[in-house]
Design an enzyme around this catalytic site. Structure first.
Site, short mmCIF file in Angstrom:
data_model
loop_
_atom_site.label_atom_id
_atom_site.label_comp_id
_atom_site.label_asym_id
_atom_site.label_seq_id
_atom_site.Cartn_x
_atom_site.Cartn_y
_atom_site.Cartn_z
N ASP A 9 0.83 -1.36 -0.11
CA ASP A 9 0.04 -0.09 0.08
C ASP A 9 1.04 1.39 0.02
O ASP A 9 1.76 1.57 0.86
CB ASP A 9 -0.85 -0.01 1.37
CG ASP A 9 -2.01 1.07 1.04
OD1 ASP A 9 -3.12 0.76 1.22
OD2 ASP A 9 -1.37 2.32 1.51
N ASN A 35 -2.03 13.01 -3.95
CA ASN A 35 -3.24 13.35 -4.73
C ASN A 35 -3.51 14.86 -4.50
O ASN A 35 -3.66 15.68 -5.45
CB ASN A 35 -4.47 12.49 -4.37
CG ASN A 35 -4.76 11.31 -5.29
OD1 ASN A 35 -3.82 11.29 -6.30
ND2 ASN A 35 -5.25 10.35 -4.89
N HIS A 43 -4.92 14.54 -9.13
CA HIS A 43 -5.40 13.19 -9.42
C HIS A 43 -4.97 12.53 -10.48
O HIS A 43 -4.41 11.31 -10.63
CB HIS A 43 -7.06 13.21 -9.50
CG HIS A 43 -7.53 11.84 -9.15
ND1 HIS A 43 -7.91 10.75 -10.08
CD2 HIS A 43 -7.93 11.51 -8.02
CE1 HIS A 43 -8.30 9.86 -9.54
NE2 HIS A 43 -8.53 9.89 -8.19
N ASP A 94 -2.71 9.20 -10.56
CA ASP A 94 -3.11 8.15 -11.59
C ASP A 94 -1.79 7.62 -12.36
O ASP A 94 -1.30 6.07 -12.50
CB ASP A 94 -4.08 8.56 -12.66
CG ASP A 94 -5.32 8.55 -12.32
OD1 ASP A 94 -5.70 7.93 -11.31
OD2 ASP A 94 -6.11 8.65 -13.09
N GLU A 115 -5.01 2.28 -4.07
CA GLU A 115 -3.41 2.26 -4.11
C GLU A 115 -3.06 1.06 -3.30
O GLU A 115 -1.78 1.06 -2.64
CB GLU A 115 -2.85 3.41 -3.27
CG GLU A 115 -3.52 4.30 -2.28
CD GLU A 115 -4.05 3.71 -1.09
OE1 GLU A 115 -4.86 2.95 -1.25
OE2 GLU A 115 -3.27 4.03 -0.19
N1 LIG Z 1 -5.17 9.24 -8.39
C1 LIG Z 1 -5.87 8.23 -7.92
N2 LIG Z 1 -6.21 8.13 -6.58
C2 LIG Z 1 -6.69 7.00 -6.01
C3 LIG Z 1 -7.29 6.04 -7.01
N3 LIG Z 1 -7.99 5.09 -6.24
C4 LIG Z 1 -7.85 5.40 -4.89
N4 LIG Z 1 -7.11 6.70 -4.76
C5 LIG Z 1 -7.01 7.42 -3.53
O1 LIG Z 1 -6.04 7.10 -2.83
C6 LIG Z 1 -6.13 7.48 -1.61
C7 LIG Z 1 -6.26 6.50 -0.39
O2 LIG Z 1 -6.19 7.14 0.66
P1 LIG Z 1 -6.22 6.50 2.12
O3 LIG Z 1 -6.82 5.40 2.22
O4 LIG Z 1 -6.48 7.50 3.20
O5 LIG Z 1 -4.56 6.25 2.09
P2 LIG Z 1 -3.27 7.09 2.34
O6 LIG Z 1 -3.53 8.43 2.23
O7 LIG Z 1 -2.21 6.21 1.33
O8 LIG Z 1 -2.96 6.71 3.63
P3 LIG Z 1 -2.22 5.39 4.52
O9 LIG Z 1 -2.39 4.31 3.26
O10 LIG Z 1 -2.72 5.02 5.65
O11 LIG Z 1 -0.56 5.64 4.32
C8 LIG Z 1 -7.77 8.27 -1.62
O12 LIG Z 1 -7.28 9.52 -1.40
C9 LIG Z 1 -8.00 7.79 -2.91
O13 LIG Z 1 -8.90 9.17 -3.62
C10 LIG Z 1 -6.98 6.19 -8.38
O14 LIG Z 1 -7.43 5.36 -9.07
N5 LIG Z 1 -6.30 7.16 -8.64
#
Ligand SMILES: Nc1nc2c(ncn2[C@@H]2O[C@H](COP(=O)(O)OP(=O)(O)OP(=O)(O)O)[C@@H](O)[C@H]2O)c(=O)[nH]1
Length: 327
Positions: free
Chosen positions: A203, A211, A216, A220, A246
């Site tokens: 992860d 982001n 965004h 991506d 992610e």
């Molecule tokens: N650009 C982009 N962002 C994505 C996609 N799928 C998920 N995300 C973003 O990934 C982020 C995941 O956030 P969190 O689950 O809070 O995790 P994190 O910020 O990585 O924090 P930790 O995992 O705790 O370190 C969210 O802001 C989602 O919008 C995608 O396909 N593209």
């Protein structure tokens, strides 16, 4: 046959020619005279086809009727073959080169005959117009070729759809559905063959902040490039999947937890932090990962994935940017 003909008086020869004139096939008789072929008889069907001016064909030499030397050569060549063979021969011929009629395909049989005097040689022939049959065959062949092309295209589309159904559209990694199918298959095999299957969940740390900071679209691009690096770092037998957002899940068949851990540590040394050049900016990421192995940490897909998820949770809870084992 011969006795029946004997019953026909020479004066009644019109009975025979009348009969031949009822035919749609061309019937003809040529006599060889000093190397040339003189037409001594042809039925009405042939007369109509060959003779566009109203002069009678009978009595003319073949080279007077067919002026095209290539076509004449082909016709005479076939007659020579029949004479050399001494019996009937069959072939297809085209009238290409014979200007006064549309190009026609004939199925022709000719046989060499001797005259009553025993020395004069005749060529007797029957030609059947098979142009319509040939056209129908060509049309059928074209239809078949078209059908074969359509089938190939359908097959290609089917393969493409099948491929797309198991891929994540953004990263082109395997999707969750395909991963679960493969995992279940692999766990069964591992049980039969008594080997391990290790799962690793990765992860990206603080991806939300990335982001927020870069947008965004950059996020991506980072996901795409991170996936590519993952693929490059894994073995052929490993199944790399985008689990969601992610989060990535990798199945490593045949690897014990210890070996998988060593490999992961090595890979991290070379790849963490991972720096990308995206949209003219340098973007750096770190990631956490958790490892769990079947059968010791879970024998079923659900148990094993939960154990891997738990190990990842431990890595996040311990401050991120590290790998943790289950248990
Ligand atoms: N650009 C982009 N962002 C994505 C996609 N799928 C998920 N995300 C973003 O990934 C982020 C995941 O956030 P969190 O689950 O809070 O995790 P994190 O910020 O990585 O924090 P930790 O995992 O705790 O370190 C969210 O802001 C989602 O919008 C995608 O396909 N593209």
């Amino acid at each position: 046959m011969t006795s029946a003909l004997n019953d026909i008086e020479p004066a009644d020869i019109h009975l025979l020619t009348g009969m031949l004139d009822t035919m749609t096939d061309h019937v003809f008789l040529l006599r060889i005279e000093a190397g040339r072929y003189r037409l001594v008889y042809c039925n009405q069907a042939m007369e109509r086809f060959m003779n566009q001016s109203d002069t009678l064909l009978c009595g003319l030499f073949l080279d007077d009727i067919v002026s095209d030397s290539v076509l004449y050569g082909k016709i005479a060549g076939n007659y020579q073959r029949a004479i050399a063979a001494g019996h009937v021969i069959c072939y297809e011929e085209s009238t290409e080169g014979f200007d006064s009629a549309p190009v026609t395909i004939f199925e022709t049989s000719v046989s060499p005959l001797r005259g009553r005097d025993g020395s004069s040689v005749y060529i007797c022939g029957i030609s059947r117009d098979i142009t319509a049959r040939r056209d129908a065959e060509t049309a059928l062949q074209k239809t078949n070729e078209k059908l074969a092309q359509q089938l190939a295209e359908n097959h290609r589309l089917h393969e493409k759809l099948h491929e797309e159904a198991m891929r994540d559209p953004l990263t082109n990694l395997f999707n969750r559905r395909y991963f679960l199918e493969s995992l279940s298959r692999e766990l069964n095999r591992a049980q039969r063959e008594q080997h391990s299957v290790t799962l690793m969940m990765l992860d990206i740390d603080y991806f939300k902040s990335l982001n927020d900071e870069y947008g965004h679209a950059v996020g991506d691009q980072v996901l795409i490039e991170f996936s590519q690096r993952l693929l490059e770092g894994m073995r052929k037998a490993d199944v790399v999947c985008r689990w969601g957002g992610e989060e990535f899940l990798i199945m490593m068949p045949g690897l014990s937890q210890e070996d998988a851990y060593k490999r992961m540590i090595q890979w991290r040394e070379a790849n963490s932090p991972m720096v990308f050049r995206v949209a003219d900016q340098s973007v750096s990421i770190r990631f956490s990962s958790g490892l769990a192995t079947a059968p010791e940490n879970g024998a079923s897909s659900d148990e094993l994935i939960n154990a891997t998820d738990r190990a990842l949770y431990l890595a996040k809870a311990a401050g991120r940017d590290q790998v943790q084992l289950f248990g």
